[in-house]
Design an enzyme around this catalytic site. Structure first.
Site, short mmCIF file in Angstrom:
data_model
loop_
_atom_site.label_atom_id
_atom_site.label_comp_id
_atom_site.label_asym_id
_atom_site.label_seq_id
_atom_site.Cartn_x
_atom_site.Cartn_y
_atom_site.Cartn_z
N ASP A 83 -34.81 71.10 81.53
CA ASP A 83 -33.38 71.00 81.23
C ASP A 83 -33.16 70.77 79.74
OD1 ASP A 83 -30.67 71.07 81.73
OD2 ASP A 83 -30.53 68.97 82.32
N LYS A 141 -30.61 53.02 82.47
CA LYS A 141 -30.08 54.10 83.30
C LYS A 141 -29.98 53.59 84.73
CE LYS A 141 -30.64 59.03 84.17
NZ LYS A 141 -31.34 60.24 83.74
N GLY A 201 -24.24 60.63 83.62
CA GLY A 201 -24.95 61.81 84.08
C GLY A 201 -24.43 62.21 85.45
N GLY A 202 -25.12 63.13 86.09
CA GLY A 202 -24.66 63.60 87.38
C GLY A 202 -24.67 62.52 88.45
N MET A 203 -25.68 61.66 88.41
CA MET A 203 -25.83 60.68 89.48
C MET A 203 -25.83 59.25 89.00
SD MET A 203 -25.79 62.20 92.20
CE MET A 203 -26.09 60.71 93.13
N GLY A 204 -25.68 59.04 87.73
CA GLY A 204 -25.75 57.67 87.24
C GLY A 204 -25.16 57.51 85.86
#
Lengths: 339, 241
Positions: free
Chosen positions: A147, A55, A35-38
């Protein structure tokens, strides 16, 4: 200083990429998604002997802001106990300081993969209704997804439909204390964008699926109808089978593919630029889809008398054929009896 | 010039510090930039421009001397790109200017003498496999340099905190060469008179601290939090599915 060969550099880099599960009950199996951060890893819960998805935040952040965001996302999920929302099992911090949470591992395919596998129109419309169920549940708990897109819908191996990735969910007033969000401004869990908070003007969501008010960053006006818009965009995607570019081309009046007019109207109403002219809730949208499936008139479309006759004929085809046959036989009987 | 982790572990970006008006802060920061970049740069110009060894040494000395003298970094804008790309572009430009003006400095003529171990760099250059492109090569050398500095930090940290054995185990197990001896945990436990669980725990500690050292090094080498995250993701992240 010892010279590091390519072999050692590669090996160190690989070991850095692996999550440090030492001291936890989990053992890394393989990488699942980024994902964007992880990243999301498939791991084994060594106590319960089952596979789970974990996650993990990428690097530990200085302020701890992103870690608390991840925890909030886990808490949001923990509040949403519904068959259509992936359950969270555990949350914490890895030995290397990175925050994580553990959830059920769902095997299956995402909606965009599923649509490409050749399902029928009624099957697709049924899916839209099933996506609406967990969303309606979340809305009733004061949580907006914000989202929704085909990549965030998972179709499990046994046909279960799960709404995933609540990383930018908005938690409405009154629920915040339970998930640990701050009291000031918007309290969204904004993990995907790695932003410390969701201030007015900040844009969250995915182009092609986010509502105009989201695209403007007008967070004060975002409510359930933003998710209605996204669900409408998903419906359009499922009807056209196209990507977001196709959706973009079809705006503002809705998808441009030759669709049954009532369905096209349902999409257009769900994706109306003005939230006040959209369906008031995802249940209303789902209800219109159900009506279409049952051959009933939909709220979003005013049909002509011919269309109504055609729909009634289609819906009561057997009865119409039987009555017509009966009337024809009566007519023939009358004619022959006069001869 | 210290290549070890002598630069204090800080969350402050040395890229920002290198543009500071405080000469002490600036000097320390540029020293750290030089420590991280001189080898990748030297190898890069040797490969890209086919420079003779001595010319490349002079060029590297001059380049980093100019860096110290505030010649390049003032023009660096972190929002426009990564520092290493900027430095590489500066080096290319400097080389082209010098070639054009035929004003290459004579050996040791003018540039301050920085204590850079070119012999070591030459030995390393001979061992490196051919990369697909020079850009890729420079990137790889940068990662190698980053890891080397982080390892030195880890070594210093372990030694100063009475955990030298942790680093030794890490060196023996995680830094074992492909064609060298690869001891098992049990063999290491026997050799160092430890329980196997101790070996596991010590290695876990060293890996965790190495990761932290890499991230600290990376944070210093980047100018903003956003750039740091992007770099960390590229370096520590996995291949996009």
């Amino acid at each position: 200083m010892k010279w590091l060969s390519d072999y050692i550099v590669d090996r160190l880099q690989t070991s850095l990429q692996l999550p440090d599960f030492s001291g936890t009950r989990y053992r890394a199996l393989r990488h699942l998604a980024r994902g964007g951060m992880g990243t999301v890893w498939l791991a084994e819960d060594t106590i319960l002997n089952r596979q789970v998805a974990v996650k993990i935040l990428d690097p530990a952040d200085d302020s701890g802001e992103l870690a608390s965001r991840l925890l909030r996302e886990a808490r949001v999920l923990a509040r949403l106990e519904h068959p259509g929302i992936v359950p969270v099992h555990d949350a914490g911090t890895l030995g290397d300081g990175r925050a994580f949470y553990c959830m059920k591992y769902v095997e299956g395919q995402t909606l965009d993969q599923y649509v490409g596998s050749g399902s029928s129109l009624p099957e697709r419309l049924n899916l839209v209704q099933r996506i609406a169920e967990p969303l309606a549940f979340a809305h009733s708990r004061g949580i907006l997804h914000r989202d929704l897109k085909p990549e965030n819908i998972m179709i499990g191996s046994f046909g279960e439909v799960l709404v995933m990735d609540w990383g930018v969910a908005k938690v409405k007033e009154g629920v915040r204390s339970a998930v640990g969000t701050e009291a000031q401004g918007d309290s969204s869990s904004n993990l995907a964008n790695g932003l410390p908070g969701t201030a007015h003007g900040r844009i969250l969501g995915t182009p092609g699926y986010m509502s105009p008010e989201q695209a403007r960053g007008d967070i004060d006006s975002i409510d359930e109808r933003a998710d209605v818009f996204s669900l409408g965009a998903i419906l359009a995607f499922m009807l056209t089978g196209g990507g977001t570019e196709e959706l973009d081309r079809s705006r503002p009046s809705g998808p441009s593919q030759p669709l049954p007019r009532p369905l096209k109207a349902v999409c257009a109403k769900a994706m109306a630029p003005d939230p006040t002219t959209r369906y008031g809730s995802v249940q209303d949208l789902s209800s219109d889809v159900a009506k279409y499936l049952e051959g009933l008139p939909v709220v979003a479309y005013r049909e002509s008398i011919f269309e109504r006759a055609g729909r009634l004929f289609a819906r009561h085809r057997v009865a119409v054929v039987l009555v017509s046959a009966y009337l024809l036989m009566r007519l023939l009987f009358i004619l022959f009896s006069r001869l | 010039m210290s290549e070890s982790g002598s630069f204090p572990i800080t969350r402050h970006s040395i890229v920002v510090a290198a543009q500071s008006s405080d000469p002490v802060e600036r000097s320390r920061a540029i020293e750290a930039v030089t420590a991280a970049y001189w080898k990748p740069m030297y190898k890069y110009i040797r490969m890209k421009w086919g420079m003779a060894r001595e010319d490349a040494q002079d060029f590297t000395q001059e380049f980093f001397t100019r860096l110290m003298q505030k010649e390049f970094l003032e023009a660096y804008d972190p929002s426009k790109g990564r520092l290493r790309t900027f430095l590489r572009t500066c080096a290319d430009r400097l080389y082209l200017n010098q070639s054009r003006d035929a004003q290459r400095l004579k050996r040791s003529g003018g540039a301050a003498h920085l204590p850079l171990d070119f012999d070591e760099a030459e030995r390393e250059l001979a061992k490196v496999a051919a990369a697909e492109s020079l850009e890729e090569y420079f990137e790889k050398e940068w990662v190698r340099s980053l890891f080397s500095l982080a390892l030195e930090r880890l070594r210093a940290q372990c030694e100063s905190s009475g955990k030298a054995i942790h680093f030794t185990l890490f060196e023996r197990y995680d830094l074992a060469e492909e064609d060298g001896p690869k001891p098992s945990y049990a063999e290491l436990a026997g050799e160092f008179r430890l329980a196997v669980t101790d070996v596991t725990n010590y290695l876990a500690f060293a890996r965790r601290e190495f990761r932290r050292a890499v991230l600290n090094q990376l944070r210093e080498m980047t100018a903003s939090e956003e750039e740091f995250r992007r770099e960390a993701q590229a370096l520590l992240g996995v291949d996009p599915a």
